[in-house]
Design an enzyme around this catalytic site. Structure first.
Site, PDB file in Angstrom:
ATOM      1  N   ASN A 180      15.075 -11.535   3.173  1.00 24.09           N
ATOM      2  CA  ASN A 180      14.176 -10.380   2.540  1.00 24.09           C
ATOM      3  C   ASN A 180      13.936  -9.157   3.487  1.00 24.09           C
ATOM      4  O   ASN A 180      13.097  -9.496   4.237  1.00 24.09           O
ATOM      5  CB  ASN A 180      12.946 -11.098   2.044  1.00 24.09           C
ATOM      6  CG  ASN A 180      11.978 -10.222   1.394  1.00 24.09           C
ATOM      7  OD1 ASN A 180      12.059  -9.139   1.103  1.00 24.09           O
ATOM      8  ND2 ASN A 180      10.750 -10.643   1.257  1.00 24.09           N
ATOM      9  N   TRP A 181      14.667  -8.416   3.171  1.00 25.68           N
ATOM     10  CA  TRP A 181      14.732  -6.907   4.087  1.00 25.68           C
ATOM     11  C   TRP A 181      13.161  -6.388   3.876  1.00 25.68           C
ATOM     12  O   TRP A 181      13.090  -5.290   4.655  1.00 25.68           O
ATOM     13  CB  TRP A 181      15.989  -6.166   3.966  1.00 25.68           C
ATOM     14  CG  TRP A 181      17.121  -6.624   4.295  1.00 25.68           C
ATOM     15  CD1 TRP A 181      17.371  -7.926   5.114  1.00 25.68           C
ATOM     16  CD2 TRP A 181      18.467  -6.072   4.313  1.00 25.68           C
ATOM     17  NE1 TRP A 181      18.760  -8.331   5.454  1.00 25.68           N
ATOM     18  CE2 TRP A 181      19.527  -6.941   5.171  1.00 25.68           C
ATOM     19  CE3 TRP A 181      18.881  -4.891   4.227  1.00 25.68           C
ATOM     20  CZ2 TRP A 181      20.874  -6.662   5.211  1.00 25.68           C
ATOM     21  CZ3 TRP A 181      20.329  -4.878   4.216  1.00 25.68           C
ATOM     22  CH2 TRP A 181      21.266  -5.466   4.617  1.00 25.68           C
ATOM     23  N   LYS A 182      12.703  -6.513   2.826  1.00 30.63           N
ATOM     24  CA  LYS A 182      11.533  -5.608   2.526  1.00 30.63           C
ATOM     25  C   LYS A 182      11.636  -4.295   2.606  1.00 30.63           C
ATOM     26  O   LYS A 182      12.723  -3.968   2.324  1.00 30.63           O
ATOM     27  CB  LYS A 182      10.435  -6.096   3.555  1.00 30.63           C
ATOM     28  CG  LYS A 182      10.117  -7.657   3.558  1.00 30.63           C
ATOM     29  CD  LYS A 182       8.837  -7.951   4.204  1.00 30.63           C
ATOM     30  CE  LYS A 182       8.717  -9.502   4.225  1.00 30.63           C
ATOM     31  NZ  LYS A 182       7.225 -10.040   4.363  1.00 30.63           N
ATOM     32  N   HIS A 228       6.595 -11.512  -4.951  1.00 34.01           N
ATOM     33  CA  HIS A 228       6.117 -11.618  -3.299  1.00 34.01           C
ATOM     34  C   HIS A 228       4.752 -11.419  -3.304  1.00 34.01           C
ATOM     35  O   HIS A 228       4.161 -10.325  -4.029  1.00 34.01           O
ATOM     36  CB  HIS A 228       7.120 -10.732  -2.785  1.00 34.01           C
ATOM     37  CG  HIS A 228       6.961 -11.037  -1.123  1.00 34.01           C
ATOM     38  ND1 HIS A 228       5.997 -10.635  -0.277  1.00 34.01           N
ATOM     39  CD2 HIS A 228       7.648 -11.666  -0.670  1.00 34.01           C
ATOM     40  CE1 HIS A 228       6.062 -11.086   0.674  1.00 34.01           C
ATOM     41  NE2 HIS A 228       7.226 -11.943   0.754  1.00 34.01           N
ATOM     42  N   GLU A 268       5.777 -19.826  -0.796  1.00 28.98           N
ATOM     43  CA  GLU A 268       5.517 -18.886   0.339  1.00 28.98           C
ATOM     44  C   GLU A 268       4.088 -18.807   0.766  1.00 28.98           C
ATOM     45  O   GLU A 268       3.258 -18.049   0.097  1.00 28.98           O
ATOM     46  CB  GLU A 268       5.990 -17.308   0.247  1.00 28.98           C
ATOM     47  CG  GLU A 268       7.452 -17.571   0.077  1.00 28.98           C
ATOM     48  CD  GLU A 268       8.011 -15.966   0.715  1.00 28.98           C
ATOM     49  OE1 GLU A 268       8.725 -15.834   1.747  1.00 28.98           O
ATOM     50  OE2 GLU A 268       7.346 -14.944   0.313  1.00 28.98           O
ATOM     51  N   GLY A 315       4.634 -13.237   8.005  1.00 29.08           N
ATOM     52  CA  GLY A 315       4.578 -11.630   8.725  1.00 29.08           C
ATOM     53  C   GLY A 315       3.997 -12.010  10.037  1.00 29.08           C
ATOM     54  O   GLY A 315       3.344 -13.182  10.602  1.00 29.08           O
ATOM     55  N   SER A 328       7.370 -17.006   8.037  1.00 31.41           N
ATOM     56  CA  SER A 328       7.567 -17.136   9.672  1.00 31.41           C
ATOM     57  C   SER A 328       8.742 -17.891  10.177  1.00 31.41           C
ATOM     58  O   SER A 328       8.826 -18.663  11.113  1.00 31.41           O
ATOM     59  CB  SER A 328       6.280 -17.404  10.444  1.00 31.41           C
ATOM     60  OG  SER A 328       5.257 -16.513  10.294  1.00 31.41           O
ATOM     61  N   GLY A 376      12.009 -13.238   6.308  1.00 32.49           N
ATOM     62  CA  GLY A 376      11.635 -11.957   6.352  1.00 32.49           C
ATOM     63  C   GLY A 376      12.073 -11.379   7.808  1.00 32.49           C
ATOM     64  O   GLY A 376      13.349 -10.877   7.834  1.00 32.49           O
TER      65      GLY A 376
HETATM   66  P1  PGA Z   1       8.449 -13.551   7.216  1.00 34.72           P
HETATM   67  O1  PGA Z   1       8.472 -12.983   5.753  1.00 34.72           O
HETATM   68  O2  PGA Z   1       9.551 -14.282   7.529  1.00 34.72           O
HETATM   69  O3  PGA Z   1       8.585 -12.514   8.180  1.00 34.72           O
HETATM   70  O4  PGA Z   1       7.193 -14.304   7.626  1.00 34.72           O
HETATM   71  C1  PGA Z   1       8.578 -13.852   4.743  1.00 34.72           C
HETATM   72  C2  PGA Z   1       8.687 -13.187   3.581  1.00 34.72           C
HETATM   73  O5  PGA Z   1       7.678 -12.370   3.455  1.00 34.72           O
HETATM   74  O6  PGA Z   1       9.252 -13.444   2.631  1.00 34.72           O
END
Ligand code: PGA
Length: 262
Positions: free
Chosen positions: A11-13, A98, A168, A174, A217, A238
């Site tokens: 998930n590159w956001k 999400h 999640e 994050g 994470s 992420g």
């Molecule tokens: P993260 O994000 O791996 O940076 O915690 C995961 C996500 O939000 O899908």
């Protein structure tokens, strides 16, 4: 029962800001993971890069996805993208609901409507669910139950056979995460999600076949524990998906143990 292939979802956001860097990262991941049939890798860039990256898809093992489709209404709309356009640009998965999208106001009912629109194309919605906090009275289980019941309500078995659920926990996502979710906590929640689907009268074989992935994470250090002890069918990554080396290290952790499977 047929063994599910672990799913590794990037998930590159909104963290890749140029088409050149998107292309570089996509090619690098495709080179590293394109030849392995042990796992299925899904790369979900922001929508704006999908058309371009679609032309670079060379392997069945590294599939293109994207993130969020806030409204799939059929009427003529300025500023909206349809599931059909996403499919025609060669993306096959869409991350939906999400927690960061929920903060911007999307509701479970809208996630339901969007998933329905997406499933009318040969596309797979990756439906995100997760609680904000872990309260002492375990009410977070009810939060998850409500999300599932509203989002997949009355989905046909055929539609259910094409969804992916991503658990999640918001408190574990994050760089401001409170702490990591433990593999044992993950395992209990994945069991609870399957039980909720059984309570909704879906057939046991169907429920067992739905991939439930974990996100929050994920790193090379903890990846394996989520797919082994945690029982997750894959990972939604992420931050650690933004660097191809780190992402590849995670992939290596979840390759099925061939010796054991022989
Ligand atoms: P993260 O994000 O791996 O940076 O915690 C995961 C996500 O939000 O899908």
């Amino acid at each position: 029962m047929k063994q599910k292939k672990p799913l590794l979802i990037a998930n590159w956001k909104n963290q890749i800001t140029t088409i050149t860097s998107a292309e570089k990262l996509f090619i690098s991941i495709s080179k590293k993971l394109g030849t392995t049939t042990d796992i299925e890798t899904v790369i979900c860039p922001p929508m704006i890069y999908v058309g371009h990256l679609g032309k670079l898809v060379t392997s069945r093992n590294v599939v293109l996805g994207t993130q969020g489709l806030p409204d799939v209404s059929k009427s003529v709309q300025t500023g909206l993208i349809t599931p059909e356009m996403v499919f025609n640009s060669r993306a096959r998965y869409i991350i939906l609901g999400h927690s960061e999208e929920r903060v911007r106001g999307i509701t479970d009912q809208q996630i339901h409507d969007n998933a329905l629109g997406i499933l009318q194309q040969p596309l797979i919605p990756i439906i995100c669910i997760g609680e904000t906090i872990r309260d002492k009275n375990h009410l977070y289980y009810e939060v998850i139950r409500e999300q599932i019941e509203t989002i997949v309500k009355k989905f046909s078995p055929e539609y259910m056979s094409r969804i992916v659920i991503a658990y999640e926990p918001i408190w574990a996502i994050g760089k401001n995460a409170k702490r990591e979710c433990t593999p044992a906590e993950t395992m209990m929640m994945i069991q609870f999600i399957r039980k909720t689907l059984l309570d909704m009268k879906y057939d046991i074989k169907l429920v067992q076949s739905i991939p439930i992935v974990f996100g929050g994470s994920v790193s090379p250090d903890n990846a394996k524990s989520y797919t082994t002890i945690g029982g997750a069918d894959g990972l939604l990554v992420g931050r650690a998906s933004l660097d191809s080396k780190t992402f590849f290290s995670i992939a290596k952790q979840i390759f099925p143990n061939k010796k054991k499977n022989k």
